[in-house]
Design a protein around this motif. Structure first.
Motif, PDB file in Angstrom:
ATOM      1  N   UNK A   1       0.929  -1.214  -0.105  1.00  0.00           N
ATOM      2  CA  UNK A   1      -0.138  -0.020  -0.273  1.00  0.00           C
ATOM      3  C   UNK A   1       0.792   1.269   0.068  1.00  0.00           C
ATOM      4  N   UNK A   2       2.360   1.140  -0.131  1.00  0.00           N
ATOM      5  CA  UNK A   2       2.912   2.556   0.123  1.00  0.00           C
ATOM      6  C   UNK A   2       3.214   2.839  -1.191  1.00  0.00           C
ATOM      7  N   UNK A   3       3.310   4.230  -1.399  1.00  0.00           N
ATOM      8  CA  UNK A   3       3.488   5.058  -2.797  1.00  0.00           C
ATOM      9  C   UNK A   3       5.000   4.345  -3.346  1.00  0.00           C
ATOM     10  N   UNK A   4       6.015   4.453  -2.218  1.00  0.00           N
ATOM     11  CA  UNK A   4       7.104   4.145  -2.570  1.00  0.00           C
ATOM     12  C   UNK A   4       7.946   3.451  -1.460  1.00  0.00           C
ATOM     13  N   UNK A   5       9.003   2.502  -1.745  1.00  0.00           N
ATOM     14  CA  UNK A   5       9.553   1.737  -0.744  1.00  0.00           C
ATOM     15  C   UNK A   5      11.074   2.044  -0.897  1.00  0.00           C
ATOM     16  N   UNK A   6      11.549   2.731  -0.008  1.00  0.00           N
ATOM     17  CA  UNK A   6      13.191   3.120  -0.114  1.00  0.00           C
ATOM     18  C   UNK A   6      14.116   2.156   0.490  1.00  0.00           C
ATOM     19  N   UNK A   7      13.785   1.257   1.444  1.00  0.00           N
ATOM     20  CA  UNK A   7      14.824   0.103   2.049  1.00  0.00           C
ATOM     21  C   UNK A   7      13.888  -1.085   2.313  1.00  0.00           C
ATOM     22  N   UNK A   8      14.575  -2.299   2.061  1.00  0.00           N
ATOM     23  CA  UNK A   8      14.065  -3.465   2.352  1.00  0.00           C
ATOM     24  C   UNK A   8      15.068  -4.394   3.111  1.00  0.00           C
ATOM     25  N   UNK A   9      14.907  -4.703   4.201  1.00  0.00           N
ATOM     26  CA  UNK A   9      15.930  -5.348   4.787  1.00  0.00           C
ATOM     27  C   UNK A   9      15.356  -6.749   5.562  1.00  0.00           C
ATOM     28  N   UNK A  20       6.647   5.231   1.917  1.00  0.00           N
ATOM     29  CA  UNK A  20       5.939   6.396   2.080  1.00  0.00           C
ATOM     30  C   UNK A  20       4.480   6.108   1.638  1.00  0.00           C
ATOM     31  N   UNK A  21       3.687   6.754   2.549  1.00  0.00           N
ATOM     32  CA  UNK A  21       2.193   6.871   2.086  1.00  0.00           C
ATOM     33  C   UNK A  21       1.917   8.372   2.172  1.00  0.00           C
ATOM     34  N   UNK A  22       1.939   8.908   0.891  1.00  0.00           N
ATOM     35  CA  UNK A  22       1.732  10.527   0.865  1.00  0.00           C
ATOM     36  C   UNK A  22       3.161  11.076   1.483  1.00  0.00           C
ATOM     37  N   UNK A  23       2.807  11.901   2.272  1.00  0.00           N
ATOM     38  CA  UNK A  23       3.949  12.824   3.093  1.00  0.00           C
ATOM     39  C   UNK A  23       4.433  12.028   4.283  1.00  0.00           C
ATOM     40  N   UNK A  61      -6.716   0.894   8.919  1.00  0.00           N
ATOM     41  CA  UNK A  61      -5.637   1.260  10.001  1.00  0.00           C
ATOM     42  C   UNK A  61      -4.535   2.285   8.949  1.00  0.00           C
ATOM     43  N   UNK A  62      -4.211   1.643   7.871  1.00  0.00           N
ATOM     44  CA  UNK A  62      -3.365   2.592   7.123  1.00  0.00           C
ATOM     45  C   UNK A  62      -3.903   3.997   6.877  1.00  0.00           C
ATOM     46  N   UNK A  63      -5.066   4.020   6.178  1.00  0.00           N
ATOM     47  CA  UNK A  63      -5.483   5.133   6.083  1.00  0.00           C
ATOM     48  C   UNK A  63      -5.894   6.145   7.394  1.00  0.00           C
ATOM     49  N   UNK A  64      -5.794   5.625   8.636  1.00  0.00           N
ATOM     50  CA  UNK A  64      -6.030   6.536   9.685  1.00  0.00           C
ATOM     51  C   UNK A  64      -4.490   7.236   9.991  1.00  0.00           C
ATOM     52  N   UNK A  65      -3.379   6.103  10.024  1.00  0.00           N
ATOM     53  CA  UNK A  65      -2.130   6.559  10.323  1.00  0.00           C
ATOM     54  C   UNK A  65      -1.735   7.448   9.482  1.00  0.00           C
TER      55      UNK A  65
END
Ligand code: R1P
Ligand code: URA
Length: 291
Positions: free
Chosen positions: A46-54, A65-68, A284-288
């Motif tokens: 559901x993220x707009x972008x993923x920067x790190x995966x470990x 990121x989701x939005x800002x 929950x993501x919508x609220x967070x």
């Protein structure tokens, strides 16, 4: 300031903390913990972008990121012992300078949400429902290794729990810690609320009998029947009290949100627990994202 020894704060060759294998810049200040490692990708898709995966052992982290809003989702695996590792290492990433091995003068308070699964202890909280835990009440013992202090209301609640359930005489010294009110207030519509009990196992410690007899066969009934003023125990699982207790001690804001997959009073299991978890994630993501 005294530097923390390499045996206590373990940093690997990548400059990353021992179990999570994360570097400080790879972690967001808003964190979602999940028990199941497969749930990490169910959230980060559901993220707009993923920067790190470990990934290291059962600890998978995706930061994006989701939005800002920058969010890290981290799998903990099962149980309070794993929460000891995850909470201490998340805090170290935020609040210890890895170069000098000293505590940062300005501390960061993380927002930590658990998105998990749980068993309902009330007939009117059905499978596939959602619960926001107002308190984490631990019968798992983890916080007894630290110096957790309870406020007046928590002490009274705990005393009523000890008197009514008598579980402490047998196997544990129960403890309690509240959810962050600043987070809980956003999770009202569509979430049941109540005390979440955290157990050190899924079978005996949650009153399940397969082949083994139990030292306290009345455990589920006693938890279900517990009352203190407006409070009752809604559900149990295996991480919340450890997150709330360590979160309080370390100065983080924590909230545990669980999809009910089993109802132990009416003895039902969800026909599609994955779908219930997916709905909890989306809601929950919508609220967070908006907090
Ligand atoms: C047991 O099946 C596991 O499920 C629950 C319990 O707390 C325990 O970790 O949570 P998760 O679905 O987040 O793992
Ligand atoms: N997780 C638990 O710990 N218990 C349940 O009954 C369901 C999920």
């Amino acid at each position: 300031m005294k530097s923390i020894a390499p045996s206590e704060l373990i940093i690997n060759n990548r400059g990353a903390i021992y179990h999570l294998d994360l570097r400080p810049e790879e972690l967001a200040n808003t964190i979602i913990t999940v028990g199941d490692p497969d749930r990490v990708k169910a959230i980060s898709r559901h993220f707009d972008r993923i920067d790190y995966q470990r990934q290291h052992r059962e600890f998978i982290t995706h930061t994006g990121w989701i939005g800002k809003k920058q969010i890290s989702v981290v799998s903990t695996g099962i149980g309070p012992d794993n929460i000891d590792i995850v909470m201490n290492e998340l805090d170290a990433l935020a609040n210890i300078n890895f170069d000098t091995r000293t505590i940062r003068p300005e501390l960061t308070s993380l927002s930590i949400f658990r998105i998990g699964t749980s068993g309902s202890l009330q007939a009117d909280i059905p499978v596939d429902g959602f619960v926001a835990g107002t308190h984490g009440l631990g019968i798992d013992n983890l916080l007894n290794f630290y110096r957790l202090e309870q406020n007046e209301e928590e002490q009274q609640l705990l005393q009523a729990f000890l008197t009514q359930t008598q579980v402490h005489n047998q196997f544990t010294q129960p403890y309690i810690s509240s959810a962050a009110g600043s987070l809980l207030k956003h999770f009202v519509d569509g979430y049941h609320s109540g005390i979440t009990v955290t157990c050190p196992g899924f079978y005996g410690p949650q009153g399940r009998v397969l082949r083994l007899g139990l030292s306290n066969p009345d455990l589920v009934d006693r938890l279900t029947d517990f009352r203190f003023g407006q409070y009752r125990i809604t559900n149990f699982e295996m991480e919340t009290s450890a997150i709330y207790g360590l979160g309080r001690l370390l100065g983080h804001q924590c909230l545990s949100l669980n999809a009910i997959v089993a109802n132990r009073v009416v003895k039902e299991f969800s026909k599609d627990g994955q779908a219930a978890v997916e709905k909890l994630i989306e809601k929950t993501l919508g609220i967070i994202a908006g907090i």
